[in-house]
Design an enzyme around this catalytic site. Structure first.
Site, PDB file in Angstrom:
ATOM      1  N   HIS A   1      11.601  27.382  65.871  1.00 55.95           N
ATOM      2  CA  HIS A   1      11.361  26.917  64.504  1.00 55.95           C
ATOM      3  C   HIS A   1      10.958  28.103  63.643  1.00 55.95           C
ATOM      4  CE1 HIS A   1      10.704  22.368  65.351  1.00 55.95           C
ATOM      5  NE2 HIS A   1      11.573  22.890  66.198  1.00 55.95           N
TER       6      HIS A   1
ATOM      7  N   GLU B   1       8.552  28.554  61.521  1.00 52.54           N
ATOM      8  CA  GLU B   1       7.129  28.889  61.553  1.00 52.54           C
ATOM      9  C   GLU B   1       6.777  29.674  62.818  1.00 52.54           C
ATOM     10  OE1 GLU B   1       7.246  24.726  59.573  1.00 52.54           O
ATOM     11  OE2 GLU B   1       8.458  25.881  60.984  1.00 52.54           O
TER      12      GLU B   1
ATOM     13  N   CYS C   1       6.357  20.359  61.349  1.00 52.38           N
ATOM     14  CA  CYS C   1       6.432  19.419  62.465  1.00 52.38           C
ATOM     15  C   CYS C   1       5.164  19.575  63.306  1.00 52.38           C
ATOM     16  CB  CYS C   1       7.671  19.696  63.298  1.00 52.38           C
ATOM     17  SG  CYS C   1       7.522  21.120  64.409  1.00 52.38           S
TER      18      CYS C   1
ATOM     19  N   CYS D   1       4.757  23.069  65.048  1.00 57.17           N
ATOM     20  CA  CYS D   1       4.453  24.138  64.099  1.00 57.17           C
ATOM     21  C   CYS D   1       3.074  23.957  63.487  1.00 57.17           C
ATOM     22  CB  CYS D   1       5.533  24.200  63.031  1.00 57.17           C
ATOM     23  SG  CYS D   1       7.136  24.702  63.711  1.00 57.17           S
TER      24      CYS D   1
END
Length: 181
Positions: A49, A51, A79, A82
């Site tokens: 991801h 992040e 999410c 993250c």
């Protein structure tokens, strides 16, 4: 530099190149320290991801796991994975540019054991009641690893230099906290 626009531009370019619509920009002292678009589609890595990748890069550059003194810009409300990483690295602020409710008509990323809009409630359940099958296999030897860590760190239980905040809420007060930003 307009860090909001930079975050949007990274996400837009990622979509144009076949990736997913997420990006992160980490800023320290008015300059970009690290940035990344989501790379899950490109790498088949479910942890890639935006992040996570940007946090890894920023921490490597700074030589620390702590991102105090930074502002982290993310395209959408993080999410759960993250969000946990953002809490763990302790930035001064996280700025998200859209909510799940705003983008849901255009993008959904539900998974086998959770839907994003219900995950926070799922996560709050005791481990034995979650949809993800989990089994506790108690081992005294596992606890010994933590005892060894404490001994090797002068009897300290906390990671040296980790930023700390106010005392965490008790189980009775935690359930009243809002679950979505």
């Amino acid at each position: 530099m307009d860090f909001v626009q930079r975050t949007i531009d990274l996400a837009r370019r990622n979509v144009e190149e076949g990736g997913r619509p997420f990006a992160t920009v980490i800023v320290k002292d008015g300059r970009i320290l690290a940035e990344s678009a989501n790379q899950v589609a490109q790498t088949d890595d479910p942890t890639a991801h935006a992040e996570i990748l940007a946090i890894r890069e920023a921490c490597t550059r700074l030589g620390t796991e702590h991102l105090t003194g930074t502002t982290i810009y993310v395209l959408a409300h993080p999410c759960p994975m993250c969000l946990g990483s953002l809490y763990y690295c302790s930035p001064d602020e996280v700025v998200f540019l859209t909510t799940r409710e705003a983008y849901e008509p255009h993008y959904v990323d539900d998974r086998k054991y959770f839907e994003l809009d219900t995950f926070y409630g799922e996560f709050a359940k005791p481990w034995g009641q979650r949809r993800l099958p989990m089994r506790h296999a108690p081992s005294a030897d596992a606890v010994e690893v933590y005892r060894l860590w404490q001994q090797r760190n002068g009897g300290e239980r906390r990671v040296a230099g980790a930023p700390t905040g106010p005392t965490a809420p008790t189980a009775s007060t935690a359930s009243t906290a809002p679950t979505e930003g």
